[in-house]
Enzyme design. Structure first.
Site, PDB file in Angstrom:
ATOM      1  N   CYS A   1      12.529 -69.025 -27.116  1.00 32.07           N
ATOM      2  CA  CYS A   1      13.588 -68.730 -27.969  1.00 32.07           C
ATOM      3  C   CYS A   1      13.157 -69.491 -29.092  1.00 32.07           C
ATOM      4  O   CYS A   1      13.887 -69.101 -30.405  1.00 32.07           O
ATOM      5  CB  CYS A   1      14.958 -69.251 -27.420  1.00 32.07           C
ATOM      6  SG  CYS A   1      15.114 -70.997 -27.265  1.00 32.07           S
TER       7      CYS A   1
ATOM      8  N   GLU B   1      14.805 -59.239 -32.262  1.00 33.23           N
ATOM      9  CA  GLU B   1      13.909 -60.051 -31.314  1.00 33.23           C
ATOM     10  C   GLU B   1      13.055 -59.555 -30.567  1.00 33.23           C
ATOM     11  O   GLU B   1      13.525 -58.665 -29.826  1.00 33.23           O
ATOM     12  CB  GLU B   1      15.081 -60.999 -30.406  1.00 33.23           C
ATOM     13  CG  GLU B   1      13.994 -61.997 -29.751  1.00 33.23           C
ATOM     14  CD  GLU B   1      14.890 -62.830 -28.964  1.00 33.23           C
ATOM     15  OE1 GLU B   1      16.004 -62.304 -28.408  1.00 33.23           O
ATOM     16  OE2 GLU B   1      14.890 -64.087 -28.880  1.00 33.23           O
TER      17      GLU B   1
ATOM     18  N   GLU C   1      17.310 -63.642 -12.216  1.00 30.45           N
ATOM     19  CA  GLU C   1      17.047 -62.869 -11.025  1.00 30.45           C
ATOM     20  C   GLU C   1      15.348 -62.676 -11.066  1.00 30.45           C
ATOM     21  O   GLU C   1      14.881 -62.267  -9.984  1.00 30.45           O
ATOM     22  CB  GLU C   1      17.695 -61.613 -10.766  1.00 30.45           C
ATOM     23  CG  GLU C   1      17.770 -60.577 -11.828  1.00 30.45           C
ATOM     24  CD  GLU C   1      18.806 -60.895 -13.000  1.00 30.45           C
ATOM     25  OE1 GLU C   1      18.946 -62.145 -13.317  1.00 30.45           O
ATOM     26  OE2 GLU C   1      19.116 -59.765 -13.535  1.00 30.45           O
TER      27      GLU C   1
ATOM     28  N   LYS D   1      23.458 -70.117 -11.726  1.00 34.02           N
ATOM     29  CA  LYS D   1      23.111 -68.802 -11.492  1.00 34.02           C
ATOM     30  C   LYS D   1      21.702 -68.566 -12.380  1.00 34.02           C
ATOM     31  O   LYS D   1      21.694 -68.245 -13.464  1.00 34.02           O
ATOM     32  CB  LYS D   1      24.114 -67.815 -12.064  1.00 34.02           C
ATOM     33  CG  LYS D   1      24.243 -66.399 -11.270  1.00 34.02           C
ATOM     34  CD  LYS D   1      22.892 -65.507 -11.557  1.00 34.02           C
ATOM     35  CE  LYS D   1      22.646 -64.774 -12.895  1.00 34.02           C
ATOM     36  NZ  LYS D   1      21.510 -64.238 -13.074  1.00 34.02           N
TER      37      LYS D   1
ATOM     38  N   SER E   1      20.150 -63.773 -24.099  1.00 36.34           N
ATOM     39  CA  SER E   1      20.204 -62.780 -25.236  1.00 36.34           C
ATOM     40  C   SER E   1      21.520 -62.937 -25.805  1.00 36.34           C
ATOM     41  O   SER E   1      22.586 -63.083 -25.294  1.00 36.34           O
ATOM     42  CB  SER E   1      19.751 -61.552 -24.745  1.00 36.34           C
ATOM     43  OG  SER E   1      20.699 -60.694 -23.869  1.00 36.34           O
TER      44      SER E   1
HETATM   45  P1  NAD Z   1      19.419 -62.188 -20.685  1.00 36.76           P
HETATM   46  O1  NAD Z   1      20.556 -62.054 -21.519  1.00 36.76           O
HETATM   47  O2  NAD Z   1      18.896 -60.723 -20.109  1.00 36.76           O
HETATM   48  O3  NAD Z   1      19.523 -62.708 -19.096  1.00 36.76           O
HETATM   49  C1  NAD Z   1      20.322 -64.023 -19.164  1.00 36.76           C
HETATM   50  C2  NAD Z   1      21.071 -64.339 -17.847  1.00 36.76           C
HETATM   51  O4  NAD Z   1      22.175 -63.397 -18.114  1.00 36.76           O
HETATM   52  C3  NAD Z   1      20.373 -63.872 -16.605  1.00 36.76           C
HETATM   53  O5  NAD Z   1      21.004 -64.864 -15.668  1.00 36.76           O
HETATM   54  C4  NAD Z   1      21.174 -62.640 -16.431  1.00 36.76           C
HETATM   55  O6  NAD Z   1      21.260 -62.440 -15.014  1.00 36.76           O
HETATM   56  C5  NAD Z   1      22.357 -62.450 -16.810  1.00 36.76           C
HETATM   57  N1  NAD Z   1      22.625 -61.151 -17.309  1.00 36.76           N
HETATM   58  C6  NAD Z   1      21.733 -60.143 -17.842  1.00 36.76           C
HETATM   59  N2  NAD Z   1      22.567 -59.101 -18.272  1.00 36.76           N
HETATM   60  C7  NAD Z   1      23.851 -59.320 -17.736  1.00 36.76           C
HETATM   61  C8  NAD Z   1      24.927 -58.438 -18.075  1.00 36.76           C
HETATM   62  N3  NAD Z   1      25.129 -57.388 -18.235  1.00 36.76           N
HETATM   63  N4  NAD Z   1      26.046 -59.031 -17.668  1.00 36.76           N
HETATM   64  C9  NAD Z   1      26.229 -60.235 -17.106  1.00 36.76           C
HETATM   65  N5  NAD Z   1      25.204 -61.154 -16.911  1.00 36.76           N
HETATM   66  C10 NAD Z   1      23.750 -60.678 -17.555  1.00 36.76           C
HETATM   67  O7  NAD Z   1      18.037 -62.866 -21.086  1.00 36.76           O
HETATM   68  P2  NAD Z   1      16.719 -63.100 -20.629  1.00 36.76           P
HETATM   69  O8  NAD Z   1      16.007 -61.602 -20.752  1.00 36.76           O
HETATM   70  O9  NAD Z   1      16.770 -63.634 -19.073  1.00 36.76           O
HETATM   71  O10 NAD Z   1      15.998 -64.241 -21.341  1.00 36.76           O
HETATM   72  C11 NAD Z   1      15.709 -64.066 -22.903  1.00 36.76           C
HETATM   73  C12 NAD Z   1      16.610 -64.465 -23.826  1.00 36.76           C
HETATM   74  O11 NAD Z   1      17.294 -65.436 -23.729  1.00 36.76           O
HETATM   75  C13 NAD Z   1      16.051 -63.990 -25.385  1.00 36.76           C
HETATM   76  O12 NAD Z   1      17.120 -63.437 -25.963  1.00 36.76           O
HETATM   77  C14 NAD Z   1      15.940 -65.724 -25.824  1.00 36.76           C
HETATM   78  O13 NAD Z   1      15.942 -65.779 -27.227  1.00 36.76           O
HETATM   79  C15 NAD Z   1      17.245 -66.179 -25.269  1.00 36.76           C
HETATM   80  N6  NAD Z   1      16.960 -67.523 -25.051  1.00 36.76           N
HETATM   81  C16 NAD Z   1      17.599 -68.424 -25.737  1.00 36.76           C
HETATM   82  C17 NAD Z   1      17.985 -69.752 -25.772  1.00 36.76           C
HETATM   83  C18 NAD Z   1      18.301 -70.624 -26.584  1.00 36.76           C
HETATM   84  O14 NAD Z   1      18.246 -71.759 -26.422  1.00 36.76           O
HETATM   85  N7  NAD Z   1      18.988 -70.110 -27.655  1.00 36.76           N
HETATM   86  C19 NAD Z   1      16.872 -70.237 -24.936  1.00 36.76           C
HETATM   87  C20 NAD Z   1      16.071 -69.488 -24.200  1.00 36.76           C
HETATM   88  C21 NAD Z   1      16.135 -68.207 -24.263  1.00 36.76           C
END
Ligand code: NAD
Length: 497
Positions: free
Chosen positions: A281, A382, A176, A173, A226
């Site tokens: 990240c 962050e 989006e 997944k 996140s």
């Molecule tokens: P996000 O948490 O908003 O989304 C990640 C995934 O979760 C997406 O596929 C999204 O559709 C889904 N999602 C979002 N909200 C949701 C909800 N309420 N319920 C269920 N699923 C949900 O993250 P993002 O904005 O796409 O990416 C950036 C974040 O990812 C930053 O915080 C970054 O630090 C982190 N990140 C961490 C690493 C790591 O290795 N630790 C690597 C890359 C990115």
């Protein structure tokens, strides 16, 4: 308008949803595609196919699986330019950086080619008289991966090549915000000979995620995103009896010691703070200036930040592209406004950048704050944009304390010429990935990637040896043939006699 659908059982699949998300080109600000936001029934359809495919795929020999993965590697190499442009067009990062991120993903595919070696178990002859024992690792079943926007190829590739090499089937997944690359990566795997249903992509948002978390046939969930969502995934996947690894957000500190090679530290910080517009990240978003070097560090950094070439990702001269969406741009701008209100000194202000021909793009220039302190929100939270905060501390011990007190523990670095400082830092710091004179200490494919504290919920890191453990379960067999001695009933545990 281009319509991005699902990829299930080796075919593009439209599914039942009437909901769609908008996918933008961040450089122009124009919506170029819409993505179907799947339903529970789309997810269930993918799981049914993955479950059926698992029956056969789990029985394919590791060597044969590896041969398909070798072919996949060749196809990725052949389609590098197309895949890179897909990343740039939906994420916005500059072409060479996008290509580099694809390379890091490809390295996992290369590592997965060695799966026969990694699945070898352990054997002991005569654990008891004429009794042998061995252990082996077997696949789990249907696994799922939920990925963030910032690495549309690399992060999915941390997961599915490893899961599939281990004999599992997989539902991805993707974010989006930039889903096209995942679909293309899945199609290429099919072209390499992967049987239908082994790798499926279901696009969507919370509805698909929640359906993954509650589906009884999904045995393991890998998540990157996140921290609040990582925690939600961790708790709910565990509640539904799944294996889970959930990687979250970060606030990475780079310690600059007075004895370091200052130019090396400044160049390292520039790439680590502003590369990919800070949407990594492993971005270094805090520079910790130790002793009296703050003024010199800020002076050197500010000149370089002011000179940053901001532009569209496909322009070869751009060093930094736009942010992913207008909402994210507003969020990052909001943090810069907040930093000023909180009393930090905004040394370089990139908020009002305007690019000719790209007036509607989601651009912000590099921002540099000095005199940031521990109590500020811009320090604690962050930002995920091109904003570097300089925090000044008295000595090395204060730098270690500062980092260890932070809620996140993804990556960190120290710049020094003193081996003792480097060694102490590696030993004392409560962070999962550590660099010594290395700005972005991302572990390569044959090591494993993961942070500490609220940057990772779960036990095992991603890819490498930990990835093999995550996507397999251990079975230990103890065996005796009938000709072995000792067939009388035994009612006690074996003793020393
Ligand atoms: P996000 O948490 O908003 O989304 C990640 C995934 O979760 C997406 O596929 C999204 O559709 C889904 N999602 C979002 N909200 C949701 C909800 N309420 N319920 C269920 N699923 C949900 O993250 P993002 O904005 O796409 O990416 C950036 C974040 O990812 C930053 O915080 C970054 O630090 C982190 N990140 C961490 C690493 C790591 O290795 N630790 C690597 C890359 C990115």
């Amino acid at each position: 308008m281009n319509l991005i659908q699902h990829y299930i059982n080796g075919k593009i699949y439209k599914g039942s949803s009437s909901r769609k998300g908008k996918v933008f080109n961040p450089a122009t600000g124009a919506q170029e595609s819409e993505v179907i936001l799947g339903t529970k029934s789309d997810l269930d359809h993918a799981v049914e196919n993955a479950k059926t495919a698992f029956e056969k795929w789990s029985q394919v020999t590791p060597l044969q699986r590896a041969r398909i993965i070798f072919k996949y590697k060749e196809l990725i190499e052949k389609n590098y330019d197309e895949l890179t442009k897909l990343i740039v067009s939906e994420h916005g990062k500059v072409y060479e950086d996008a290509k580099g991120s694809l390379t890091r993903g490809l390295e996992i595919v290369e590592f997965a080619c060695g799966i026969p070696q990694m699945l070898k178990g352990e054997f002991t002859e005569n654990v008891g008289t004429n009794i042998d024992s061995w252990s082996m690792r077997q696949p789990l079943g249907v696994c799922a991966g939920i990925t963030p926007f910032n690495f549309p190829a690399m992060v999915p590739m941390w997961m599915f090549p490893m899961a599939i090499a281990c004999g599992n089937t997989f539902i991805l997944k993707p974010s989006e915000k930039d889903p096209s690359c995942s679909i293309r990566l899945a199609q290429l795997f099919s072209e390499a000979g992967l049987p239908n249903g082994v790798l499926n992509v279901v696009n969507g948002d919370k509805e698909v995620v929640d359906s993954i978390l509650t589906n009884k046939d999904i045995k393991a969930v890998s998540f990157v995103g996140s921290t609040p969502i990582a925690k939600y995934i961790y708790e709910n996947a565990a509640k539904n009896e799944k294996r889970v690894q959930a990687l979250g957000g970060a606030k990475n500190h780079c310690v600059v010691m007075p004895d370091c090679d200052m130019d090396q530290a400044v160049n390292g910080l520039m790439g680590a703070a502003y590369g990919s517009a800070g949407e990594r990240c492993m971005a270094q978003s805090v520079a910790v200036a130790v002793g009296g070097i703050g003024d010199k560090l800020v002076e050197k950094l500010s000149k370089k930040v002011e000179a940053l070439k901001v532009g569209p990702g496909l322009d070869k001269t751009s060093e930094m592209g736009p942010l992913v969406t207008k909402e994210h741009l507003e969020k990052v701008r909001g943090y810069v406004d907040l930093g000023v209100k909180e009393g930090a000194k905004l040394v370089v202000d990139g908020r009002d950048i305007k690019l000719q021909g790209y007036e509607n793009g989601f651009f912000i220039g590099g921002c540099l704050f000095d005199n940031v302190t521990k109590n500020m929100r811009i320090y604690n939270e962050e930002i995920f944009g091109p904003v570097l905060s300089v925090v000044r501390v008295k000595d090395f011990n204060d730098a270690i304390q500062l980092i260890n007190d932070h809620e996140f523990g993804n990556g960190t670095s120290v710049y020094t010429r003193d081996g003792d400082v480097g060694r102490t830092f590696a030993n004392k710091i409560k962070v999962g990935m550590v660099g010594i004179n290395i700005p972005i200490p991302v572990p390569v494919a044959f090591h494993s990637f993961g942070g500490w504290k609220r940057s990772l919920f779960g036990d095992l890191h991603m890819h490498g040896p930990e990835g093999v453990k995550f996507y397999t379960k251990l079975k230990t067999i103890t065996s005796r043939w009938p000709s072995g001695i000792g067939s009388d009933p035994e009612f006690t545990m074996p003793t020393m006699k």
